[in-house]
Design an enzyme around this catalytic site. Structure first.
Site, PDB file in Angstrom:
ATOM      1  N   TRP B 138       0.868  -1.170   0.000  1.00  0.00           N
ATOM      2  CA  TRP B 138       0.000   0.000   0.000  1.00  0.00           C
ATOM      3  C   TRP B 138       0.905   1.220   0.000  1.00  0.00           C
ATOM      4  O   TRP B 138       1.814   1.333   0.838  1.00  0.00           O
ATOM      5  CB  TRP B 138      -0.853  -0.037   1.272  1.00  0.00           C
ATOM      6  CG  TRP B 138      -1.835   1.077   1.414  1.00  0.00           C
ATOM      7  CD1 TRP B 138      -2.721   1.526   0.472  1.00  0.00           C
ATOM      8  CD2 TRP B 138      -2.058   1.874   2.581  1.00  0.00           C
ATOM      9  NE1 TRP B 138      -3.476   2.540   0.989  1.00  0.00           N
ATOM     10  CE2 TRP B 138      -3.105   2.777   2.287  1.00  0.00           C
ATOM     11  CE3 TRP B 138      -1.500   1.910   3.859  1.00  0.00           C
ATOM     12  CZ2 TRP B 138      -3.587   3.709   3.202  1.00  0.00           C
ATOM     13  CZ3 TRP B 138      -1.982   2.839   4.782  1.00  0.00           C
ATOM     14  CH2 TRP B 138      -3.014   3.724   4.449  1.00  0.00           C
ATOM     15  N   ASP B 220      -0.312  -5.150   9.641  1.00  0.00           N
ATOM     16  CA  ASP B 220      -1.334  -4.237   9.145  1.00  0.00           C
ATOM     17  C   ASP B 220      -2.552  -5.122   8.852  1.00  0.00           C
ATOM     18  O   ASP B 220      -2.486  -5.990   7.976  1.00  0.00           O
ATOM     19  CB  ASP B 220      -0.860  -3.517   7.874  1.00  0.00           C
ATOM     20  CG  ASP B 220      -1.861  -2.484   7.382  1.00  0.00           C
ATOM     21  OD1 ASP B 220      -1.516  -1.707   6.474  1.00  0.00           O
ATOM     22  OD2 ASP B 220      -3.013  -2.447   7.889  1.00  0.00           O
ATOM     23  N   LYS B 256     -13.233  -1.165   6.318  1.00  0.00           N
ATOM     24  CA  LYS B 256     -13.849  -2.070   5.352  1.00  0.00           C
ATOM     25  C   LYS B 256     -14.802  -3.055   5.998  1.00  0.00           C
ATOM     26  O   LYS B 256     -15.912  -3.247   5.521  1.00  0.00           O
ATOM     27  CB  LYS B 256     -12.772  -2.865   4.584  1.00  0.00           C
ATOM     28  CG  LYS B 256     -12.065  -2.065   3.513  1.00  0.00           C
ATOM     29  CD  LYS B 256     -10.924  -1.258   4.076  1.00  0.00           C
ATOM     30  CE  LYS B 256     -10.130  -0.590   2.978  1.00  0.00           C
ATOM     31  NZ  LYS B 256      -9.171   0.380   3.545  1.00  0.00           N
TER      32      LYS B 256
END
Lengths: 428, 410
Positions: B138, B220, B256
């Site tokens: 990312w 993460d 999310k």
């Protein structure tokens, strides 16, 4: 076998910092060298208050508004706005990095006045931030990266305790200018002008727009004018912190007078705004950060760099509070209800100041307590010394920060007499 | 002369620019496969039914106010969030050596964790401590650690473009060669952008080296539940490392899996060796939070906390999460089937082998440009597509566009 084992021990020992003691079965904690952080002085007051069992106890520490029953106050315009928002059933998609557009626009209008030339020319960039702290931090980070002048930020003495670590963590250095005069419990105007006139050119100066925290001492308009003049002569970059617009005098425009005057005088300011107090949105974290630029083109460049700073901190800001604030500011009837409620909060504070002074006179205090009424906003610098503050907490269960600062919001018609009694007892 | 006269124009953040361009496009067949946000089969954002329910409860609760949260956040949120990651029966939690810091989304959790490591990890100045991020990763990982003050951010081998899979050999080799005490950012599941995760055996190999070489584990975790549909399955890697005795950080995002993107709900879970270390760590986290945002926003944390702490709501949430995960899995199956039916050159197994929101298609920049300009299908220059952008209505267009890109553009 024993040799192998001792080799393993030696291998592990080689990796341990000297401050560690006992070895664990795998290796010791990474965190052996982490010191215990000192407790936050302001929050420490609340901790002590909570432990106290005295029914008469008073928490005059943290600056959050309380009503006359000592309860948190949710503004009715906030509840109405929340109902409107709930009915709309909006989605939860990410906001842009710079936040909710309609909030940003309204936020800048509130500070500068809707018909301000700066807004019309589009030469400001205003981004939504995580309340006042987040705004100051973004500003500090921006200065650290882009300000070509000296790395020093000049704070008034004293200032909000968190200003120093915010700027320091952003890589700036801190200096101060005289501000509070303990002998008068008022503004050291001469000292301020004197110090400011000596600040190296192009340094950053931080000014509290209104309701100075922690002293409650604000310059008068004619004093602001002289400050603005000296600041201009020294070519200083002005960073205004406005956390109490509306909350100080009860009048939104009056509280923004200094900010608007500086703009008028041609200062391209930085501005931090908070809606924690004036909308009671503390925990929703609603704020704005503005940079006033030379023109719209420069504003665009500055905006692009602010986004680059913001993205690796939290990506984009939280929606809820900004939505509430925008709804209030942009819906005429809610906007007027809000103005009334802010006025109401400010008035209650002013009344408590008057009652405290009256109470002290009644107790027979021979001291001059006028500064309690002259000071403005949520906080009052009583002038109490640390030993007196200590006695107040031990003997009366009245809690305030060591510097003698009290949050007037914690004072009610029900406890103001007790407070007067306590203050008189430790100062007579 | 303005103080800011020399401020250069910064390039826009790519993923948001893509969406901006998509919005300007007037083509009726346009498809946005850029930003990572879930979409329904009608291509609409989806506010989870459980979230709507809980929000109503919050608005109707007259006893709630908007007072400041503590610096570290809402206590019930922090404990529930850490429990979701580590499991109901986590021994680490039972041993009181797990703490949480409520942060602004996964980004905020990463940043606070990074700031802490730079100050306190290995001595008191870690600006030179190497931080390893996967190649690719990312894109914000780099900026988060750089802005937190780390000067040496390095890639570790991850994506094997030739085989469209995990370069496990390269990864393990990097672990062996990394200086001791280096920090490694690991994606707990549903790797962004490749969608390619290590197998359990590969995780075990990774853990063995990291333990032996004293490397710091920073997970993460942005897609727990969203990847496979199962919270436990998606947290397997985290729980394995904890069971192996690691002290570690987990940056959790609820953007999310709760669909709470704009409320910025995240949690930095800290697993320490003992409670005493933990309290010192948390005290320093407070200092860092205080100068960043003072205290976190309450709305999102309240929603997640209420949901996680109430058995019925928790069950309902898991169902909502499964709904999202299953739609993504369906789109994966269908896209692969359509490409195979079209006879599109190459193998497309990776579409269904990869997991989570994203898929690394393998399209090169020229092919991506073709997709955007000629077919109005928007995806990242890396070839990453967001599976959530696919619907039963647009999947044919997308499959055909990929087919054309691969056959017409080299």
């Amino acid at each position: 076998m024993a040799l192998l084992k001792s080799n393993k021990v030696l291998y592990c020992l080689g990796n341990i910092s000297p401050s560690l003691g006992v070895l664990s079965s795998r290796h010791s904690s990474w965190w052996g060298g982490v010191q215990m952080g000192p407790p936050d002085p302001i929050l420490g007051v609340t901790e002590a208050f909570k432990k106290d069992t005295n029914p008469k106890k008073m928490n005059l520490g943290v600056g959050a508004y309380r009503d006359d029953q000592g309860k948190p106050f949710v503004l009715s315009c906030v509840r109405k706005a929340e109902a409107l928002i709930a009915a709309k059933q909006v989605d939860k998609e990410y906001l842009p990095i710079g936040g909710l557009g309609e909030f940003n626009k309204a936020c800048a209008q509130l500070a500068f006045g809707a018909d301000n030339e700066v807004l019309k020319s589009g030469r400001n960039i205003t981004v939504q931030t995580i309340s006042g702290t987040g705004s100051l931090r973004i500003g500090a980070n921006f200065l650290s990266r882009f300000h070509g002048g000296p790395r020093d930020v000049y704070l008034p003495k004293p200032s909000w305790g968190n200003h120093t670590p915010i700027f320091r963590d952003a890589g700036m250095q801190l200096k101060s200018y005289r501000y509070y005069d303990p002998s008068t419990c008022g503004f050291d105007f001469k000292g301020a002008l004197d110090d400011i006139s000596k600040i190296p050119e192009k340094s950053v100066i931080l000014l509290h727009a209104c309701a100075h925290n922690p002293t409650g001492v604000d310059p008068r308009p004619e004093q602001w004018k002289e400050i603005a003049e000296i600041v201009k002569q020294r070519q200083l970059l002005v960073f205004f912190d406005m956390a109490y617009q509306g909350f100080a005098s009860g009048d939104i425009d009056r509280d923004a007078w200094a900010v608007r005057y500086f703009l008028e005088q041609g200062h391209n300011i930085l501005l931090s705004q908070s809606f924690a107090k004036n909308m009671g949105l503390y925990g929703e974290r609603v704020g704005g950060f503005t940079v006033v630029c030379n023109d719209a083109e420069e504003a665009k460049r500055v905006e692009s760099q602010l986004k680059i700073l913001i993205r690796p901190i939290y990506s984009n800001p939280p929606m809820n509070g900004a939505r509430i604030a925008a709804t209030i500011l942009n819906t005429p009837e809610l906007h007027s209800v809000w103005l009334e409620e802010v006025h109401g909060m400010a008035n209650r504070i002013i009344k408590m100041r008057e009652q405290l002074v009256a109470g002290l006179k009644k107790e027979g205090s021979s001291h001059n307590w006028n500064h309690v009424i002259d000071q403005i906003g949520m906080f009052c610098f009583t002038g109490l010394k640390p030993e007196q503050v200590e006695r107040l907490s031990k003997e009366f269960s009245v809690y305030m920060t060591k510097d003698g600062r009290i949050s007037m919001a914690g004072v009610t018609s029900g406890n103001v007499a007790y407070l007067a009694e306590g203050i008189h007892a430790v100062t007579k | 002369m303005s103080v800011f006269g020399d401020v250069p124009q910064a390039p826009p953040v790519a993923v948001f620019k893509l969406t901006a361009d998509f919005r300007e496009d007037s083509d009726p067949q346009k498809v946005n496969l850029g930003v990572g946000a879930y979409r329904t089969d009608e291509c609409q954002p989806w506010v989870l039914p459980v979230v709507k329910k809980v929000e109503r409860l919050i608005v109707e609760d007259g006893s709630l106010n908007h007072e400041y949260l503590p610096i570290l956040g809402l206590p019930e949120f922090r404990s529930a969030a850490s429990k979701v990651a580590l499991g109901e029966d986590s021994p680490a939690i039972k041993e009181s050596r797990v703490g949480g810091v409520q942060c602004l989304g996964g980004t905020g959790a990463l940043r606070i964790g990074a700031e802490f490591l730079r100050r306190w990890y290995n001595g008191t100045n870690n600006t030179a401590t190497p931080v390893y991020v996967s190649a690719p990763t990312w894109e914000n990982h780099n900026s988060v650690f750089a802005d937190a003050g780390f000067k040496d951010i390095r890639p570790y081998h991850y994506w094997d473009a030739a085989n469209r899979g995990l370069d496990i050999t390269g990864l393990l080799d990097d672990l062996e060669k990394a200086p001791e005490r280096s920090v490694f950012v690991l994606h707990a599941c549903a790797h962004n952008p490749t969608g390619t995760d290590p197998t359990q055996d590969q995780w075990k190999q990774i853990a063995e080296i990291m333990k032996r070489r004293n490397l710091f584990v920073f997970f993460d975790s942005a897609y727990q539940g969203f990847a496979s549909g199962s919270l436990d399955k998606d947290a397997w890697s985290i729980r394995y490392f904890v069971s192996e005795g690691f002290e570690l950080f987990v940056a959790q995002s609820f953007s999310k899996n709760f669909g709470l993107y704009n409320e910025r709900v995240g949690n930095l879970t800290v697993v320490s060796q003992d409670g005493e270390s933990l309290s010192r760590v948390l005290s320093q986290m407070e200092k860092i939070v205080r100068t960043t945002w003072s205290n976190p926003p309450s709305q999102g944390a309240r929603i997640v906390s209420k949901t996680l702490n109430c058995p019925e709501l928790f069950a309902e949430w898991k169902g909502n999460v499964k709904t999202m995960a299953e739609r993504v899995l369906l789109m994966r199956d269908q896209l692969k089937a359509k490409l195979q039916a079209l006879g599109t050159p190459g193998t497309w197994d990776h579409i269904t082998q990869q997991i989570g929101m994203f898929s690394f298609t393998g399209l090169n920049p020229k092919q991506v440009e073709y997709m955007i300009k000629e077919r109005h299908v928007y995806l990242m220059a890396s070839g990453r597509i967001n599976m959530c952008g696919l619907t039963s209505k647009n999947i044919d267009h997308v499959a055909q566009s990929i087919h054309d890109a691969v056959t017409k553009v080299q």
